[in-house]
Design a protein around this motif. Sequence first.
Motif, short mmCIF file in Angstrom:
data_model
loop_
_atom_site.label_atom_id
_atom_site.label_comp_id
_atom_site.label_asym_id
_atom_site.label_seq_id
_atom_site.Cartn_x
_atom_site.Cartn_y
_atom_site.Cartn_z
N ASP A 67 0.80 -1.21 0.00
CA ASP A 67 0.00 0.00 0.00
C ASP A 67 0.84 1.27 0.00
OD1 ASP A 67 0.94 -0.42 2.55
OD2 ASP A 67 -0.86 0.29 3.54
N PHE A 98 -6.11 -0.05 -5.16
CA PHE A 98 -4.88 -0.09 -5.95
C PHE A 98 -4.41 1.35 -6.16
CE2 PHE A 98 -8.03 0.65 -9.14
CZ PHE A 98 -7.40 1.45 -10.08
N VAL A 112 1.93 -0.44 -10.51
CA VAL A 112 0.59 -0.57 -9.92
C VAL A 112 0.73 -1.38 -8.64
CG1 VAL A 112 -1.75 -1.46 -10.22
CG2 VAL A 112 -0.52 -0.50 -12.17
N GLN A 129 -1.39 -3.16 -5.53
CA GLN A 129 -2.70 -3.62 -5.11
C GLN A 129 -2.64 -4.12 -3.68
OE1 GLN A 129 -4.97 -5.86 -8.26
NE2 GLN A 129 -2.86 -6.28 -8.90
#
Length: 93
Positions: free
Chosen positions: A22, A59, A70, A72
Amino acid sequence: MSSNNFQMTNIRFIKRIVVGNDNPQNMRTEAEVQEAMDLVNRCLSSTPRGYLLNVEKSFGLYNIGEHQIVLQYAVYHIGFERKPLYLDDHVAA
């Protein structure tokens, strides 16, 4: 049928567990992600049994230099009637 039904009013402790990455500045290893998932499974299967209250799925799209990544992650909110002793040993993330 069991008379021990789940009641939201009985929930006294909620544990928030993040599974995945995160924060692009603090990337978690595969072992750390697996450890978080193992904790989720332990919370849902051990005594005292936890109840899955909510799952946040999210995301993020980040540009780092010339690269685009990216990330997630899922956040599990697990409620307990009382705080399990094994969570005292677990370091808060």
